[in-house]
Design a protein around this motif. Structure first.
Motif, PDB file in Angstrom:
ATOM      1  N   ARG A 166       0.861  -1.188   0.000  1.00 27.80           N
ATOM      2  CA  ARG A 166       0.000   0.000   0.000  1.00 27.80           C
ATOM      3  C   ARG A 166       0.900   1.241   0.000  1.00 27.80           C
ATOM      4  O   ARG A 166       1.800   1.367   0.835  1.00 27.80           O
ATOM      5  N   ASP A 176      -4.246   9.597 -10.519  1.00 31.86           N
ATOM      6  CA  ASP A 176      -5.314   8.593 -10.654  1.00 31.86           C
ATOM      7  C   ASP A 176      -4.757   7.282 -11.212  1.00 31.86           C
ATOM      8  O   ASP A 176      -5.096   6.197 -10.742  1.00 31.86           O
ATOM      9  N   TRP A 206      -2.626   5.422  -8.639  1.00 35.38           N
ATOM     10  CA  TRP A 206      -3.484   4.842  -7.590  1.00 35.38           C
ATOM     11  C   TRP A 206      -4.249   3.627  -8.143  1.00 35.38           C
ATOM     12  O   TRP A 206      -4.372   2.602  -7.481  1.00 35.38           O
ATOM     13  N   LEU A 224      -4.606  -0.146  -6.858  1.00 35.77           N
ATOM     14  CA  LEU A 224      -5.931  -0.570  -6.417  1.00 35.77           C
ATOM     15  C   LEU A 224      -6.484  -1.742  -7.227  1.00 35.77           C
ATOM     16  O   LEU A 224      -7.049  -2.679  -6.671  1.00 35.77           O
ATOM     17  N   GLU A 239     -10.751   0.218   0.255  1.00 34.58           N
ATOM     18  CA  GLU A 239      -9.704   1.018  -0.367  1.00 34.58           C
ATOM     19  C   GLU A 239     -10.211   1.699  -1.643  1.00 34.58           C
ATOM     20  O   GLU A 239      -9.650   2.681  -2.100  1.00 34.58           O
ATOM     21  N   ASP A 240     -11.305   1.176  -2.208  1.00 36.31           N
ATOM     22  CA  ASP A 240     -11.859   1.785  -3.423  1.00 36.31           C
ATOM     23  C   ASP A 240     -12.804   2.953  -3.103  1.00 36.31           C
ATOM     24  O   ASP A 240     -13.452   3.486  -3.994  1.00 36.31           O
ATOM     25  N   ASP A 300      -4.348  10.493   5.703  1.00 33.83           N
ATOM     26  CA  ASP A 300      -4.681   9.249   5.004  1.00 33.83           C
ATOM     27  C   ASP A 300      -5.645   8.428   5.866  1.00 33.83           C
ATOM     28  O   ASP A 300      -5.641   8.533   7.091  1.00 33.83           O
ATOM     29  N   PHE A 301      -6.506   7.694   5.218  1.00 29.93           N
ATOM     30  CA  PHE A 301      -7.275   6.623   5.859  1.00 29.93           C
ATOM     31  C   PHE A 301      -7.674   5.668   4.746  1.00 29.93           C
ATOM     32  O   PHE A 301      -7.540   6.025   3.564  1.00 29.93           O
ATOM     33  N   ILE A 302      -8.130   4.491   5.096  1.00 23.42           N
ATOM     34  CA  ILE A 302      -8.447   3.510   4.060  1.00 23.42           C
ATOM     35  C   ILE A 302      -9.530   4.067   3.136  1.00 23.42           C
ATOM     36  O   ILE A 302     -10.606   4.431   3.597  1.00 23.42           O
ATOM     37  N   GLY A 303      -9.214   4.174   1.873  1.00 25.43           N
ATOM     38  CA  GLY A 303     -10.193   4.626   0.895  1.00 25.43           C
ATOM     39  C   GLY A 303     -10.132   6.105   0.571  1.00 25.43           C
ATOM     40  O   GLY A 303     -10.798   6.579  -0.342  1.00 25.43           O
ATOM     41  N   LYS A 304      -9.320   6.866   1.306  1.00 25.67           N
ATOM     42  CA  LYS A 304      -9.326   8.325   1.107  1.00 25.67           C
ATOM     43  C   LYS A 304      -8.976   8.702  -0.337  1.00 25.67           C
ATOM     44  O   LYS A 304      -9.675   9.494  -0.957  1.00 25.67           O
ATOM     45  N   ARG A 305      -7.887   8.121  -0.828  1.00 26.87           N
ATOM     46  CA  ARG A 305      -7.428   8.530  -2.162  1.00 26.87           C
ATOM     47  C   ARG A 305      -8.492   8.268  -3.231  1.00 26.87           C
ATOM     48  O   ARG A 305      -8.599   8.990  -4.202  1.00 26.87           O
ATOM     49  N   SER A 306      -9.292   7.234  -2.991  1.00 24.95           N
ATOM     50  CA  SER A 306     -10.288   6.883  -4.017  1.00 24.95           C
ATOM     51  C   SER A 306     -11.449   7.866  -4.063  1.00 24.95           C
ATOM     52  O   SER A 306     -12.212   7.867  -5.028  1.00 24.95           O
ATOM     53  N   TYR A 361     -11.435  10.946  -4.576  1.00 20.85           N
ATOM     54  CA  TYR A 361     -11.351  11.936  -5.652  1.00 20.85           C
ATOM     55  C   TYR A 361     -10.728  11.366  -6.923  1.00 20.85           C
ATOM     56  O   TYR A 361     -10.005  12.017  -7.636  1.00 20.85           O
ATOM     57  N   ARG A 362     -11.035  10.097  -7.195  1.00 22.39           N
ATOM     58  CA  ARG A 362     -10.754   9.545  -8.518  1.00 22.39           C
ATOM     59  C   ARG A 362     -11.754  10.148  -9.495  1.00 22.39           C
ATOM     60  O   ARG A 362     -12.843  10.569  -9.094  1.00 22.39           O
TER      61      ARG A 362
END
Lengths: 91, 992
Positions: free
Chosen positions: A27, A36, A39, A43, B708-709, B890-896, B898-899
């Motif tokens: 991770r 994007d 990531w 993912l 994470e998604d 950060d936390f699980i799924g944060k980055r996703s 703003y995909r």
């Protein structure tokens, strides 16, 4: 139905384990700094090869430890089993 | 004795008559018979109609490869069983069987019309014809196909029989109790190895056990006599378990095998109620020796499917083992020597037999033996046609051309009442390939034989391609010694005499003077596919054997092509002009022979199908007439009807009571995870979307967990019990998965964190009391406690005691109402609950179930993960932006979140729906549309939760709608089968 040599418990029936997909996908430490595409690479992208594959397995109905396994998906031969954090075997 | 029972053998006890019924007619057989041998002893060959053309079909073989003689047994609606092979059912007193796939009877079958129109229903007929017009499918084609499809009838009542599973380990497992399996078992057991031998028949010995021929001798005895002695010695060995009536179903990797043992199937019905019908053995063997034998091949020629046409070795077994002659005027059609053993056996018993051999000559001992006995042999000949409607009465033969591609000369007719055919032998390599083994093609006799690389199993005997007794014994001895690391055995110096086959000729599809299109040369008897079907498939462009198989359905019947696969391959190879070895084979999949569902599920039926989890308060719920709902494995009270109240009225009453006075809910099933460690706060920060560092000890906080998604995964309230100690609650259904996910992250991504997780779901019972009077009730239970808002604010917890028993009181709410949850060790759950009920009596405390809980939370717009979310909803979609921390790195799924896909504004978003008619209740799952005029109508969302709210006195619903956030006040339509319901989009919080 495999016989899996759990690195903590020894040989057990496959029904005690669950597979967690491809191993050695780390991770990202700074997800917010990734594009994007970068990531998405982490993912979604997984190899699913016919041949020797590195996999994560969990002794779900046993010690509940995660570990790594090298398995040939073409004949289900398990070549190696090693603990999380340990380096994968070279060959 | 019937006239076809010509021979006395020790396997049939002719003093014990067994009566049975086939197709409504009574017959007699003897103890030791199979249904097939008993029918043949009564001269009955015609036992069924073929699947597609409804052609009359007879018993063809004597084993599990039987394609035609498949019966329905038992008449009772609970015991009846379809597709049972008559060759495998041991005869018992009172057996009732009937033929399948024919109406009104096997002798006169209406479906037989298909045979006359067969030219118009070639391979792929169904695919080609039933495509158009599309509107015909539902009303005409499907019912028509369903009526004519299928073999036999299923039972309509639950199976009354018991089934069992057994797990065993052994050093050596031997599959098959023929001569090679017996030799292997003896070597293994005598060398102190824990050995199991399984055999699908009721006696050991395979085909050698009835071999009494001068040409096949071992140590100067008939091979059958020698084997008899071996078996007698074998049965005395200590390390050996012999399981007869046990057939191997599957050979999985790592020598894990399934075998089905028939325990009572051979007993009369009135003697069966003694226990278990079938047992599935689950065997893990250190070493496996496969001795599965071989199956005789038929020959493919015109009209090769009439009753009375049988495999040659089966004719021999019926004669030498069961004492039954399949005919008195036999013709044997062969391409190899083994059929001459049948001829010799028949002739020695004074039964007429004539040979047709496609070979030009054979000088082996067994052929000479037959000639000496006066058997006429027609060399270099083939059958071109057969005659006889319900049983064969004659064959027409012609000579073959030099290269075998055509027929020459005149036709010659021979009368017969039985035609025995032999196209050589196919090793049963199913087990080997199921275990992952590969095959090699052996040109000389056109067989696939095992290619052994796996160190943990070997193949011996005829399944290894050794067909002659001398090579069977010697190769078996050599291979088993090597495999088990044994230096010498009693089989090292054995004198074996056998006839050797020297001349071979194989023609997959025998030539004919009749044009190809007019021949009916069957390959797969059970699925009625012919050589023409295969050729048609090739002409239409199918190349892969797997495609040809599916298009023509060759090898896809209940016999899995045991008789047909090789011929299909051969004809494809010949037609395409390639070698069989380059085509490969289709995949052999378990089970080798059909398994009953009963044996697969074993004891896991009824209450044992799955684990049922009950709270410690369960008994009280039952006494108070709760209706239950399954939530995961939990039984949760759904509602508590009073008198004959239905769901709706009960829920309206319970909801009203909870808002007006007090309600009580058993919340024990919510998942509870105890989290401890110096990094516990940091851990929660990483797994929840909101911030946890500043949560004070004694405080509770609602948390939302993502994948994470970026999609919502679970939610619940977590309480800080101490500096490094938290109690997390999860949804009832998600508890196990949440724990697994948290463990995964801890062990693999963040092993540096000092955090320990323990599931405590079952350790605590929870009573949740809500409503305006809940505080008064709590005060009665805990008279010394200060429940003022200052002393015990919302979202906090305190420890206390009830009768010296520690408990935790949390002031948290899922209903939006003033609400307290009391957690106590599970064994005190029921007494806690009863105390609450007692204390609440004066306030008419009302127990409520999950349905009321769902309604109450919906009034407040609270989501239920799994009902209002489906793995595609982000917190933003749910309009829960408030819970997503902007500050946390950060936390699980944060980055996703703003995909490019998750920031789309036209995603489905959670909104409220109000029906124009406030009494109309929407159906959960109903689709939502905005424009009915544009076709196809676009569905823009669906209803996720819907109730009639007694507190708001109107219907309310939650829904996910594309761009729903921007639609407040807009009119939409929920189209139902009979009407369109008009709705207005609203905020998802209906009552503040």
């Amino acid at each position: 139905m495999f016989l899996i040599n759990c690195p903590y418990c020894g040989e057990r029936d496959q029904s005690e384990f669950s597979c967690g997909g491809e191993a050695h996908i780390i991770r990202p430490k700074q997800p917010t700094e990734l594009s994007d595409d970068q990531w998405a690479e982490y993912l979604f992208m997984r190899k699913n090869i016919k041949g020797v594959q590195f996999e994560r397995w969990n002794h779900a109905h046993g010690c509940r430890k995660w570990f790594n396994m090298v398995r040939d998906t073409s004949n289900d031969k398990i070549h190696a089993v090693y603990k999380m954090g340990e380096k994968p075997p070279v060959e | 004795m019937t006239k076809y029972r010509v021979n006395k053998t020790k396997y049939i006890d002719q003093t014990k008559t067994v009566s049975f019924n086939f197709d409504g007619k009574s017959y007699h057989g003897f103890e030791g018979d199979t249904l097939a041998s008993a029918l043949l002893s009564n001269g009955v060959h015609l036992v069924g109609r073929s699947f597609k053309y409804h052609r009359p079909r007879g018993i063809m073989s004597c084993g599990s490869e039987e394609p035609n003689a498949i019966c329905q047994i038992h008449e009772d609606t609970d015991l009846t069983e379809p597709n049972v092979r008559a060759t495998e059912i041991e005869l018992y007193e009172g057996l009732k069987a009937s033929s399948q796939n024919c109406w009104p009877s096997v002798n006169f079958d209406i479906g037989g019309i298909n045979n006359f129109i067969s030219q118009f229903i070639p391979a792929g007929f169904y695919y080609k014809t039933f495509m158009w017009p599309k509107s015909f499918w539902k009303k005409i084609y499907e019912p028509l196909i369903r009526m004519s499809a299928g073999l036999g009838k299923s039972p309509t009542k639950p199976d009354p029989e018991l089934y069992d599973h057994k797990h065993v380990h052994c050093d050596v497992l031997i599959i098959g109790g023929g001569i090679s399996g017996i030799i292997a078992s003896k070597i293994a057991a005598k060398n102190n190895l824990k050995t199991i031998l399984i055999e699908d028949k009721n006696i050991l010995g395979g085909s050698t056990i009835y071999q009494k021929n001068e040409n096949y001798k071992i140590n100067n005895n008939y091979s059958s006599e020698w084997l008899d002695q071996e078996i007698a010695e074998l049965k005395k060995l200590d390390n050996l378990t012999i399981k007869t009536r046990t057939s191997l179903a599957a050979y999985h990797s790592y020598n894990y095998l399934l075998a089905k043992e028939n325990i009572s199937d051979h007993l009369p019905l009135d003697k069966r109620n003694v226990g278990i019908r079938q047992r599935l053995w689950k065997i893990r063997a250190d070493k496996v020796i496969v001795a599965a034998g071989a199956i005789e091949r038929p020959l493919v020629f015109n009209n090769n499917d009439r009753p009375g046409i049988m495999l040659s070795n089966s004719v021999k077994k019926y004669l030498d083992f069961y004492g039954v002659s399949c005919g008195f005027n036999n013709v044997i059609f062969t391409n190899n020597d083994s059929a001459y053993e049948t001829a010799v056996s028949l002739k020695e018993k004074g039964i007429s037999v004539e040979m047709i051999d496609i070979r030009k000559k054979s000088n082996s001992k067994i052929v000479k033996n037959a000639e000496q006995l006066g058997v006429k042999i027609n060399w270099n000949s083939t059958v071109v046609n057969t005659f006889g409607l319900r049983k064969i009465n004659s064959v027409e033969i012609m000579n073959l051309s030099e290269d075998g591609s055509n027929v020459v000369g005149d036709k010659n007719k021979i009368n017969c009442d039985c035609l025995a055919i032999s196209g050589g032998w196919t090793p049963m390599v199913h087990m080997h390939t199921q275990s992952g083994g590969k095959l090699d093609f052996r040109e000389i006799d056109q067989t696939f034989i095992p290619n052994e690389i796996d160190k943990n199993h070997i193949n011996i005997g005829s399944c290894n391609g050794d067909f002659e007794i001398e090579e069977i014994i010697n190769n078996t001895n050599k291979k088993v010694k090597n495999f088990l690391k044994v230096s010498e055995t009693e089989f090292d110096n054995i004198s074996v005499l056998n006839s050797k086959e020297l001349d071979k000729r194989n023609i997959w599809l025998l030539p004919n003077f009749i044009s190809e299109g007019k021949c009916k040369s069957f390959i797969d008897f059970q699925n009625d596919s012919t050589a023409n079907d295969i050729k048609l498939a090739l002409r239409e462009g199918f190349k892969s054997i797997e495609h040809v198989k599916r298009y023509t359905t060759t090898g896809m019947a209940t016999d899995q092509g045991k008789l047909s696969n090789m011929h299909a391959l051969g004809i494809i190879a010949d037609t395409a002009g390639v070698k069989i070895g380059t085509l490969g084979t289709t995949t052999f999949r378990p089970p080798f022979t059909p398994l009953t569902f009963g044996s697969i599920v074993g004891r896991s039926v009824g209450n044992f199908f799955d684990i049922t989890r009950k709270t410690s308060i369960h008994e009280w719920h039952i006494q108070n007439r709760a209706k239950f709902e399954n939530v995961g494995q939990w039984k949760r009270p759904w509602y508590y009807p009073i008198n004959d109240e239905g769901l709706h009225n009960a829920v309206q009453r319970e909801s009203k009571a909870a808002r007006d006075s007090a309600g009580i809910l058993d919340a024990s099933t919510l998942g509870k995870i105890d989290i401890q460690g110096t990094d516990a706060s940091e851990f929660l920060n990483r797994v929840y979307t909101n911030a946890w560092s500043k949560l004070g000890i004694g405080k509770c906080r609602y948390g939302l967990m993502l994948n994470e998604d970026g999609m919502v995964y679970d939610d619940g309230v977590t309480t800080r019990l101490g500096e490094n100690h938290y109690l997390m609650t999860t949804t009832t259904g998600g508890a196990a998965n949440v724990l697994s996910k948290l463990e995964d992250y801890l062990q693999t991504e963040w092993p540096e964190l000092d955090v320990y997780l323990t599931s405590v779901t079952d350790h605590y019972s929870t009573a949740s009391i809500c409503g305006p009077n809940s505080k008064k009730i709590l005060k009665k239970i805990f008279p010394d406690k200060d429940f003022s808002d200052d002393a015990f604010p919302h979202m906090s917890y305190q420890n206390d005691k009830i009768d010296e028993i520690n408990c935790r009181i949390m002031r948290i709410s899922f209903t939006g109402e003033l609400s307290y949850e009391i957690n106590i060790e599970s064994k005190y759950g029921k007494s806690l609950w009863e105390k609450c009920i007692e204390a609440g009596k004066e306030f008419k405390i009302t127990p409520y179930g999950t349905e009321t809980m769902h309604l109450l939370r919906a009034e407040k717009g609270f989501i239920i993960v799994g009902q209002d979310t489906d793995g595609t909803m982000t917190p933003i979609d749910l309009q829960m932006d408030w819970i997503v921390s902007k500050k946390k790195y950060d936390f699980i799924g944060k980055r996703s979140l703003y995909r490019s896909d998750t920031i789309r504004e036209d995603r489905k978003q959670l909104v409220g729906l109000l029906t124009d008619d406030p009494n109309e209740i929407l159906e959960e799952g109903a689709q939502i549309v905005s424009d009915m005029s544009k076709k196809p109508i676009e569905m823009i969302g669906h209803v996720t939760s819907s109730y009639f709210s007694p507190n708001l006195n109107k219907s309310i619903a939650l829904a996910v709608v594309k761009s729903g956030k921007k639609m407040y006040g807009q009119k939409l339509i929920v189209p139902m089968e009979n009407k369109n319901i008009n709705v207005t989009v609203s905020d998802s919080v209906f009552s503040r």
